[in-house]
Design an enzyme around this catalytic site. Structure first.
Site, PDB file in Angstrom:
ATOM      1  N   LYS A   1       0.384  -6.694   9.354  1.00  0.00           N
ATOM      2  CA  LYS A   1      -0.994  -6.982   8.964  1.00  0.00           C
ATOM      3  C   LYS A   1      -1.268  -8.448   8.628  1.00  0.00           C
ATOM      4  CE  LYS A   1      -0.158  -5.276   4.226  1.00  0.00           C
ATOM      5  NZ  LYS A   1       1.159  -4.674   4.435  1.00  0.00           N
TER       6      LYS A   1
ATOM      7  N   VAL B   1      -4.455 -13.117  -0.206  1.00  0.00           N
ATOM      8  CA  VAL B   1      -4.360 -14.551  -0.506  1.00  0.00           C
ATOM      9  C   VAL B   1      -3.877 -14.780  -1.935  1.00  0.00           C
ATOM     10  CG1 VAL B   1      -6.183 -15.190   1.101  1.00  0.00           C
ATOM     11  CG2 VAL B   1      -6.779 -14.666  -1.269  1.00  0.00           C
TER      12      VAL B   1
ATOM     13  N   ILE C   1       0.833  -1.200   0.000  1.00  0.00           N
ATOM     14  CA  ILE C   1       0.000   0.000   0.000  1.00  0.00           C
ATOM     15  C   ILE C   1       0.869   1.250   0.000  1.00  0.00           C
ATOM     16  CG2 ILE C   1      -1.743   1.315   1.273  1.00  0.00           C
ATOM     17  CD1 ILE C   1      -2.840  -1.208   0.052  1.00  0.00           C
TER      18      ILE C   1
ATOM     19  N   SER D   1      -1.510  -7.371  -2.743  1.00  0.00           N
ATOM     20  CA  SER D   1      -0.757  -6.878  -1.591  1.00  0.00           C
ATOM     21  C   SER D   1      -0.086  -8.045  -0.878  1.00  0.00           C
ATOM     22  CB  SER D   1      -1.676  -6.134  -0.622  1.00  0.00           C
ATOM     23  OG  SER D   1      -2.529  -7.036   0.045  1.00  0.00           O
ATOM     24  N   SER D   2       0.892  -7.722  -0.039  1.00  0.00           N
ATOM     25  CA  SER D   2       1.646  -8.788   0.625  1.00  0.00           C
ATOM     26  C   SER D   2       0.773  -9.599   1.567  1.00  0.00           C
ATOM     27  CB  SER D   2       2.820  -8.180   1.401  1.00  0.00           C
ATOM     28  OG  SER D   2       2.345  -7.231   2.350  1.00  0.00           O
TER      29      SER D   2
ATOM     30  N   LYS E   1     -10.815  -5.444   9.075  1.00  0.00           N
ATOM     31  CA  LYS E   1     -10.645  -6.332  10.239  1.00  0.00           C
ATOM     32  C   LYS E   1     -10.727  -5.572  11.556  1.00  0.00           C
ATOM     33  CE  LYS E   1      -8.054  -9.764   7.651  1.00  0.00           C
ATOM     34  NZ  LYS E   1      -8.470  -9.216   6.352  1.00  0.00           N
TER      35      LYS E   1
ATOM     36  N   ILE F   1      -4.170   4.355   7.371  1.00  0.00           N
ATOM     37  CA  ILE F   1      -4.628   3.265   6.504  1.00  0.00           C
ATOM     38  C   ILE F   1      -5.105   2.141   7.423  1.00  0.00           C
ATOM     39  CG2 ILE F   1      -4.043   1.657   4.659  1.00  0.00           C
ATOM     40  CD1 ILE F   1      -3.868   4.649   3.923  1.00  0.00           C
TER      41      ILE F   1
ATOM     42  N   ALA G   1       0.874   4.213   6.810  1.00  0.00           N
ATOM     43  CA  ALA G   1       0.587   2.869   6.289  1.00  0.00           C
ATOM     44  C   ALA G   1       1.418   1.800   6.967  1.00  0.00           C
ATOM     45  CB  ALA G   1       0.825   2.832   4.778  1.00  0.00           C
TER      46      ALA G   1
END
Length: 628
Positions: free
Chosen positions: A379, A466, A304, A462-463, A421, A417, A375
């Site tokens: 996560k 999935v 991000i 994104s890292s 969740k 950011i 950011a």
């Protein structure tokens, strides 16, 4: 049976001739062209004068000799024999016409110079037509024979359908015919007026007809490079019911720039399945606060943070400060930004931790920062769940310090950011994000600065997504591991998410939580199936035991939800941007909230897990502590 034997014999002889030396094949073509000149003279004389030349007629012999002596060298020196017969094109036809026009002109000139008794204009007009007809006809027959041999060798190659009977489809078809890697069964096109017609000898059908031939089709090639995202999604959805792997040709930009060839087939990008139109960017919601300003991005090397940085630099900031603890990620980012930045924005890479108070103070003191995008965070849900104390300390302390120092220094806009969740969190990562939101909200009340949060779901690529995991599992031959068959998530692209985040800074009134339009939620298992098909493979299951990749369920991980939400309570309201919403959520933050946050940070630094999680439960009542 005799016909088949003759066919095999014929193919073998042609294949053997095709493997002879180029010089020998050139001599054969020269012989054909000599015969063509002779036949053209005989036929032209008969059609014009209604008589047949005698082979001992002196005028006939002179005409044949002069035509051959001039014609064959002319053909040789004008490179008639350099082109490959299997690649005979319309361009070569025009060259044949030009050569034969020049041939007639030279013969006519020689005849005048040496006072030869050559036929009149009518003869040469017919000769021009007949000679071209024979020469070009021979080349076309040779081309077809070569393709016949190739197709004979190609009968065991995978059968494919090309979606798109336009110019791109025709070019792809020609390339496939030459490469012999596939057999083209048919074309598909959306235009009903083309159905039943043919392209390169292959029938054009409606996509509804695929059902009749799908059992023998290995791939569908999408050959419409100009498709917009919405139409591409519609086509992909309509084809998905056939469960045939789909590959596509490169985009128009790649083709016209020369970066890719028409036959550079590749898997469909997963982002195309989202089918969202290009994000509407209101420059007034971005440029006013970024242009000629100093911008700080924490966690700049993450998926991000790096995309935010790339989009920010397009709005010509005076200085872009990149705070990142991962050296390799920071190096890659500044390399990319230096290639992108045509306006020479000053890029300041800072290798360090967002929870280092001394470093943050130094950054803020040395730069008149106007906007901060925070950011930086851990996560990955399972990892943070296992490393609860470190995950909480990293995410909470960094958020607290950014708010504290920003409230004392120059920034006017500070953006967190966040994550879906954070809504009724069931895991440590979500709880840390929810508390970070509350910290931002608290500082918005005690400071005149504009603190805001942007909450969105999973970002493709994104890292923490999935998607990279599934890609790796597919590359390794499977299986794909899904935690639950019913698990559902929202998805959007990194580009979309960051484009919308940037546009929230002008919408914020202070303490706002912005929600991004994530589109329709998708089942993770459906995503896995689509990724398998988009990789050119097939799902292995009870219905298709011979498939390539199996999908297995492993059970929900600790703290994992079946469904994610974007709202804690209340409702959202629209903003001036159609894809950005403002959450109406009540947060009862008392005067002791920040003191409690400080106390929590102290407990985390002491690694007092029991008391840390207990206090966290008090600060976030809707979080259920499963990490004991």
């Amino acid at each position: 049976m005799r016909f088949n034997n003759f066919k095999i014999f014929f193919i073998n002889k042609l294949a053997k001739f095709q493997k002879t030396s180029p010089k020998f094949r050139k001599l054969v073509l020269i012989l054909f062209d000599l015969i063509s000149i002779l036949l053209a003279i005989l036929i032209s004389n008969y059609l014009v004068y209604f008589e047949v030349f005698s082979i001992i007629n002196i005028d006939f012999l002179r005409l044949v000799m002069v035509s051959s002596i001039i014609g064959i060298p002319l053909y040789i020196f004008s490179y008639q024999y350099r082109s490959l017969s299997g690649y005979f094109t319309s361009e070569l036809i025009y060259k044949f016409l030009a050569r034969n026009f020049l041939l007639i002109t030279l013969i006519y000139i020689v005849g005048k110079i040496f006072y030869l008794n050559f036929p009149d204009f009518r003869f040469w007009l017919v000769f021009f037509l007949i000679n071209n007809f024979i020469l070009i006809g021979i080349r076309l027959i040779i081309k077809d024979l070569i393709q016949f041999i190739n197709h004979a060798d190609n009968k065991y190659q995978p059968k494919v359908i090309i979606y798109g009977a336009g110019a791109a489809g025709a070019q792809l078809s020609g390339s496939i015919n030459l490469s012999r890697n596939y057999q083209i069964e048919a074309f598909i096109d959306d235009n009903p007026s083309l159905w039943g017609r043919s392209l390169n000898s292959k029938k054009i059908i409606s996509y509804n007809k695929i059902f009749e031939i799908k059992s023998k089709i290995k791939y569908i090639f999408l050959a419409i490079p100009s498709l917009d995202k919405i139409r591409k999604k519609e086509i992909l959805n309509s084809l998905s019911k056939y469960k045939i792997p789909i590959l596509e040709i490169p985009s128009i930009k790649e083709l016209t720039s020369g970066k890719a060839q028409i036959n550079s087939l590749r898997p469909i990008d997963l982002e195309d399945l989202l089918g969202r139109r290009a994000i509407y960017t209101n420059s007034k919601l971005v440029g006013n606060k970024i242009k000629n300003s100093v911008i700080l991005v924490t966690g700049a090397g993450g998926s991000i943070g790096s995309e935010l940085s790339k989009q920010i630099i397009a709005f010509n900031p005076k200085k872009l400060i990149l705070l990142e603890s991962n050296e390799f990620a920071l190096y890659n980012l500044i390399t990319e930004l230096n290639e992108l930045d045509l306006n020479k924005t000053e890029i300041v890479p800072v290798l360090g931790d967002a929870k280092n108070e001394i470093l943050l103070n130094e950054i803020f003191d040395n730069n008149h920062i106007k906007v901060v995008f925070h950011a930086a965070a851990y996560k990955h849900v399972p990892l943070v769940e296992i490393n609860a104390l470190e995950g909480l300390l990293n995410n909470i302390l960094s958020s607290y310090l950014i708010c504290k120092i920003s409230s004392e220094k120059s920034p006017t806009d500070i953006v967190l950011i966040s994550s879906d969740k954070a809504v009724r969190p069931t895991n440590i990562m979500g709880a840390s994000k929810r508390l970070s939101e509350l910290i931002f909200k608290s500082f918005s009340k005690i400071s005149c600065k504009n603190f805001s949060m942007v909450r969105f779901g999973n970002v493709i690529g994104s890292s923490g997504s999935v998607v990279p995991l599934f890609k790796k599992q597919i590359e390794n031959g499977g299986p794909i591991k899904v935690t639950h068959k019913k698990i559902i998530r929202y998805f959007m692209t990194i580009n979309e998410a960051c484009g919308l985040v940037l546009q929230t800074i002008e919408l914020s009134k202070g303490g706002d939580i912005f929600l991004l339009d994530m589109g329709e939620p998708k089942k993770i298992i459906d995503l896995a199936k689509q990724m398998i098909l988009l990789s050119g493979l097939q799902v292995k299951d009870e219905q298709n035991p011979d498939g390539d990749i199996e999908i297995i369920t492993t059970g929900l991980r600790p703290g994992e939800k079946l469904f994610e939400e974007l709202l804690v309570d209340g409702k959202s309201e629209i903003t001036s941007h159609p894809l950005i919403f403002r959450a109406n959520e009540d947060s009862d933050l008392n005067d002791e909230f920040i003191s409690n946050v400080n106390f929590l940070i102290e407990l985390l630094e002491k690694r007092d897990k029991t008391n840390s999680l207990s206090l966290l439960s008090e600060l976030i009542p809707d979080w259920v502590n499963n990490n004991t």
